[in-house]
Design a protein around this motif. Structure first.
Motif, PDB file in Angstrom:
ATOM      1  N   SER A  15      -1.423   9.925  -0.798  1.00 31.70           N
ATOM      2  CA  SER A  15      -1.079   8.584  -0.570  1.00 31.70           C
ATOM      3  C   SER A  15      -0.266   7.858  -1.497  1.00 31.70           C
ATOM      4  CB  SER A  15      -2.528   7.606  -0.936  1.00 31.70           C
ATOM      5  OG  SER A  15      -2.919   8.083  -2.196  1.00 31.70           O
ATOM      6  N   ALA A  16       0.208   6.531  -0.987  1.00 37.17           N
ATOM      7  CA  ALA A  16       1.312   6.158  -1.546  1.00 37.17           C
ATOM      8  C   ALA A  16       1.410   5.702  -3.090  1.00 37.17           C
ATOM      9  CB  ALA A  16       1.860   4.589  -0.734  1.00 37.17           C
ATOM     10  N   GLU A  17       0.203   5.316  -3.510  1.00 31.95           N
ATOM     11  CA  GLU A  17      -0.105   4.933  -5.027  1.00 31.95           C
ATOM     12  C   GLU A  17       0.055   6.112  -5.859  1.00 31.95           C
ATOM     13  OE1 GLU A  17      -4.228   5.863  -3.320  1.00 31.95           O
ATOM     14  OE2 GLU A  17      -2.476   4.808  -2.761  1.00 31.95           O
TER      15      GLU A  17
ATOM     16  N   SER B  43      19.575  -6.476   0.515  1.00 33.47           N
ATOM     17  CA  SER B  43      18.498  -7.357   0.187  1.00 33.47           C
ATOM     18  C   SER B  43      17.778  -7.713   1.466  1.00 33.47           C
ATOM     19  CB  SER B  43      18.884  -8.681  -0.441  1.00 33.47           C
ATOM     20  OG  SER B  43      19.815  -9.215   0.400  1.00 33.47           O
ATOM     21  N   MET B  44      18.375  -7.468   2.557  1.00 37.62           N
ATOM     22  CA  MET B  44      17.721  -7.792   4.143  1.00 37.62           C
ATOM     23  C   MET B  44      16.803  -6.766   4.227  1.00 37.62           C
ATOM     24  SD  MET B  44      21.140  -8.817   5.969  1.00 37.62           S
ATOM     25  CE  MET B  44      20.388  -8.917   7.698  1.00 37.62           C
ATOM     26  N   ALA B  45      16.990  -5.433   4.093  1.00 37.05           N
ATOM     27  CA  ALA B  45      15.984  -4.402   4.191  1.00 37.05           C
ATOM     28  C   ALA B  45      14.928  -4.389   3.319  1.00 37.05           C
ATOM     29  CB  ALA B  45      16.576  -3.163   4.263  1.00 37.05           C
ATOM     30  N   ASP B  46      13.866  -3.653   3.664  1.00 35.77           N
ATOM     31  CA  ASP B  46      12.748  -3.522   2.648  1.00 35.77           C
ATOM     32  C   ASP B  46      13.035  -2.769   1.490  1.00 35.77           C
ATOM     33  OD1 ASP B  46      11.284  -5.206   4.297  1.00 35.77           O
ATOM     34  OD2 ASP B  46       9.651  -3.638   5.045  1.00 35.77           O
ATOM     35  N   SER B  47      12.429  -2.746   0.401  1.00 35.35           N
ATOM     36  CA  SER B  47      12.536  -1.895  -0.823  1.00 35.35           C
ATOM     37  C   SER B  47      12.090  -0.439  -0.310  1.00 35.35           C
ATOM     38  CB  SER B  47      11.817  -2.331  -2.246  1.00 35.35           C
ATOM     39  OG  SER B  47      10.523  -2.170  -1.898  1.00 35.35           O
ATOM     40  N   THR B  48      12.510   0.462  -1.125  1.00 37.78           N
ATOM     41  CA  THR B  48      12.031   1.896  -1.039  1.00 37.78           C
ATOM     42  C   THR B  48      10.278   1.935  -1.258  1.00 37.78           C
ATOM     43  OG1 THR B  48      14.055   2.595  -2.317  1.00 37.78           O
ATOM     44  CG2 THR B  48      12.360   4.281  -1.829  1.00 37.78           C
ATOM     45  N   LEU B  49       9.849   1.304  -1.920  1.00 40.24           N
ATOM     46  CA  LEU B  49       8.327   1.388  -2.142  1.00 40.24           C
ATOM     47  C   LEU B  49       7.864   0.672  -0.982  1.00 40.24           C
ATOM     48  CD1 LEU B  49       6.419   0.217  -5.289  1.00 40.24           C
ATOM     49  CD2 LEU B  49       5.855  -0.921  -3.119  1.00 40.24           C
ATOM     50  N   GLN B  50       8.359  -0.293  -0.441  1.00 46.68           N
ATOM     51  CA  GLN B  50       7.752  -1.381   0.833  1.00 46.68           C
ATOM     52  C   GLN B  50       7.732  -0.254   2.062  1.00 46.68           C
ATOM     53  OE1 GLN B  50      10.211  -4.508   0.541  1.00 46.68           O
ATOM     54  NE2 GLN B  50       8.465  -5.955   0.225  1.00 46.68           N
ATOM     55  N   ILE B  51       8.900   0.497   2.290  1.00 48.51           N
ATOM     56  CA  ILE B  51       9.258   1.491   3.204  1.00 48.51           C
ATOM     57  C   ILE B  51       8.065   2.667   3.117  1.00 48.51           C
ATOM     58  CG2 ILE B  51      10.651   3.346   4.265  1.00 48.51           C
ATOM     59  CD1 ILE B  51      13.135   1.508   3.161  1.00 48.51           C
ATOM     60  N   ILE B  52       7.997   3.217   1.970  1.00 46.45           N
ATOM     61  CA  ILE B  52       6.926   4.282   1.800  1.00 46.45           C
ATOM     62  C   ILE B  52       5.433   3.602   2.013  1.00 46.45           C
ATOM     63  CG2 ILE B  52       6.007   5.979   0.110  1.00 46.45           C
ATOM     64  CD1 ILE B  52       8.729   5.870  -1.083  1.00 46.45           C
ATOM     65  N   HIS B  53       5.207   2.597   1.586  1.00 50.01           N
ATOM     66  CA  HIS B  53       4.015   1.996   1.673  1.00 50.01           C
ATOM     67  C   HIS B  53       3.650   1.680   3.021  1.00 50.01           C
ATOM     68  CE1 HIS B  53       1.740   1.380  -2.066  1.00 50.01           C
ATOM     69  NE2 HIS B  53       2.828   1.837  -2.664  1.00 50.01           N
ATOM     70  N   TYR B  54       4.549   1.232   3.840  1.00 50.39           N
ATOM     71  CA  TYR B  54       4.357   0.931   5.290  1.00 50.39           C
ATOM     72  C   TYR B  54       4.014   2.361   6.100  1.00 50.39           C
ATOM     73  CZ  TYR B  54       4.842  -0.873  10.062  1.00 50.39           C
ATOM     74  OH  TYR B  54       4.509  -0.828  11.251  1.00 50.39           O
ATOM     75  N   LEU B  55       5.123   3.360   5.909  1.00 49.82           N
ATOM     76  CA  LEU B  55       4.904   4.562   6.603  1.00 49.82           C
ATOM     77  C   LEU B  55       3.690   5.373   6.334  1.00 49.82           C
ATOM     78  CD1 LEU B  55       8.751   5.825   6.556  1.00 49.82           C
ATOM     79  CD2 LEU B  55       7.412   4.720   8.307  1.00 49.82           C
ATOM     80  N   ALA B  56       3.075   5.030   5.027  1.00 50.96           N
ATOM     81  CA  ALA B  56       1.697   5.765   4.577  1.00 50.96           C
ATOM     82  C   ALA B  56       0.930   5.126   4.937  1.00 50.96           C
ATOM     83  CB  ALA B  56       2.060   6.085   2.991  1.00 50.96           C
ATOM     84  N   SER B  57       0.675   3.953   5.500  1.00 45.70           N
ATOM     85  CA  SER B  57      -0.341   2.857   5.843  1.00 45.70           C
ATOM     86  C   SER B  57      -1.208   3.333   6.835  1.00 45.70           C
ATOM     87  CB  SER B  57      -0.036   1.675   5.953  1.00 45.70           C
ATOM     88  OG  SER B  57       0.736   1.322   7.380  1.00 45.70           O
ATOM     89  N   ARG B  58      -2.536   2.612   6.890  1.00 40.98           N
ATOM     90  CA  ARG B  58      -3.369   2.959   8.014  1.00 40.98           C
ATOM     91  C   ARG B  58      -2.548   2.345   9.133  1.00 40.98           C
ATOM     92  NH1 ARG B  58      -8.415   4.131   8.072  1.00 40.98           N
ATOM     93  NH2 ARG B  58      -8.607   3.862   5.765  1.00 40.98           N
ATOM     94  N   TYR B  59      -1.900   1.416   9.141  1.00 43.45           N
ATOM     95  CA  TYR B  59      -1.358   1.095  10.375  1.00 43.45           C
ATOM     96  C   TYR B  59      -0.521   2.144  11.292  1.00 43.45           C
ATOM     97  CZ  TYR B  59       1.075  -2.601  13.358  1.00 43.45           C
ATOM     98  OH  TYR B  59       1.467  -3.367  14.282  1.00 43.45           O
ATOM     99  N   CYS B  60       0.177   3.054  10.489  1.00 40.27           N
ATOM    100  CA  CYS B  60       0.850   4.092  11.002  1.00 40.27           C
ATOM    101  C   CYS B  60       0.088   5.542  11.159  1.00 40.27           C
ATOM    102  CB  CYS B  60       2.140   4.552  10.265  1.00 40.27           C
ATOM    103  SG  CYS B  60       3.447   3.293  10.091  1.00 40.27           S
ATOM    104  N   ALA B  61      -1.133   5.391  10.594  1.00 41.66           N
ATOM    105  CA  ALA B  61      -2.345   6.323  11.148  1.00 41.66           C
ATOM    106  C   ALA B  61      -1.842   7.720  11.092  1.00 41.66           C
ATOM    107  CB  ALA B  61      -2.904   6.235  12.234  1.00 41.66           C
TER     108      ALA B  61
END
Length: 365
Positions: free
Chosen positions: A264-266, A5-23
């Protein structure tokens, strides 16, 4: 508190790594660095310890053009007489970066953010409820420099890991590599196709009984065992194969978004991804306590019967209008009889397995 419960969910991990922020996570870039820091934070939140003393990083010096690179490695300590042996689970975390024409960035959701999310969460499940028996340590690796221009060169992160850590390499009883795991096989296809993935290399180390035992362990997911020569070579497992070290390679194959701006993540299949997390957490449990005899490399090991079984199960549920379907099923039955007599297929027939896998990729694209 539950560490999961302390770590991000699998969906959150994938969305972050595939985001514009990680370019696009191209090795050596700012987006790559942010992805690296995020993965390390997830390991810390899941209770996965740094592998190199206080550091999770294995720097990769002297990459072409002085690019900065680094593998990420953490581990979950084992127990008893097996604690100095390892099962490694791995997914590369780098991708292609930004488009040369500045039209956008390559998200790399399927390649390979999804697999990174799966291995982190599967390791977290294992760590939250490990077997109480003597067990191997779990080495959680995110290798760098898998994508061009490094692919199939001595600069790949996995190659550098093998060269720099010979004692660790010899202590790894089995390496499990994941690549291209986030998508369903087709849209509107039968669930036994859409929710399938391929498991390659089990025939090279005798781990087949463990894989067979887990075949129905998670409802709605269909692991398809294939011989290594039935799937085009790709990914980090090649470094272990060339060194005759036991491995298995898990993949759902390439889809038509592969290496495009649209990966993309979606577009990913999250129910399938969540079932894969469970499957690989169960696999880690079984591998961590499995008998040593399953981990001896078998150079001439083949799995034509398993490959044919997997192909038959998938072609059988295809649309009846699929081109040449009856001919394909007739060929598979004929090839199965050859295996019953001779154990495996002669070389010319083995090449047809690769052709049938490519047909599946075409039919579900």
């Amino acid at each position: 508190m539950n560490i999961l419960s302390m770590a991000d969910s699998t969906l959150q991990i994938i969305h972050y790594l595939a985001s514009r922020y990680c370019a696009g996570r191209r090795t050596g870039t700012g987006g790559w660095k942010r992805a690296q820091e995020y993965i390390i934070q997830q390991m810390q939140d899941l209770g996965i310890l740094p592998f190199y003393g206080e550091s999770y990083l294995q720097p990769l010096p002297h990459l072409p053009e002085n690019i900065e690179g680094a593998n990420i490695l953490g581990y979950i300590p084992g127990k008893g007489r097996l604690k100095n042996r390892y099962i490694m689970i791995e997914a590369h975390y780098d991708h292609l970066g930004t488009d040369d024409d500045e039209l956008g960035y390559y998200p790399g959701a399927d390649d390979n953010a999804a697999a990174v999310g799966i291995i982190l969460r599967a390791a977290g499940h294992f760590h939250a409820d490990p077997p109480q028996a003597d067990r191997r340590s779990i080495l959680v690796a995110c290798f760098d420099a898998e994508e061009p221009p490094f692919f199939n060169s001595p600069h790949m992160g996995v190659e550098r890991f093998c060269e720099a850590n010979p004692e660790v390499l010899n202590a790894i009883d089995l390496a499990v590599f994941l690549d291209l795991m986030g998508h369903g096989l087709g849209t509107g296809t039968h669930e036994k196709i859409m929710d399938s993935f391929f498991l390659i290399g089990g025939e090279k180390c005798g781990i087949g009984p463990v894989l067979n035992q887990l075949e129905t362990s998670v409802e709605g997911i269909y692991p398809r065992r294939m011989g290594i020569h039935a799937v085009p070579p790709s990914g980090n497992y090649i470094a272990f194969k060339n060194r005759e070290r036991p491995f298995i390679f898990a993949t759902s194959g390439r889809n038509h978004f592969y290496h495009t701006l649209f990966d993309s993540a979606e577009k990913l299949d999250y129910p399938k991804i969540n079932r894969l997390v469970l499957y690989f957490s169960y696999l880690l449990r079984d591998l961590s306590t499995a008998p040593r005899k399953y981990f001896t490399y078998i150079p001439k090991g083949a799995a034509d019967a398993e490959s044919l079984k997997s192909l038959k199960e998938m072609f059988r549920v295809m649309d009846p209008e699929t081109p040449n379907l009856e001919k394909i099923l007739n060929y598979i039955e004929k090839a199965e009889k050859i295996c019953e007599t001779n154990g495996n297929l002669p070389l010319p027939e083995q090449s047809k397995l690769l052709h049938l896998v490519k047909l599946i990729e075409q039919y579900v694209s």
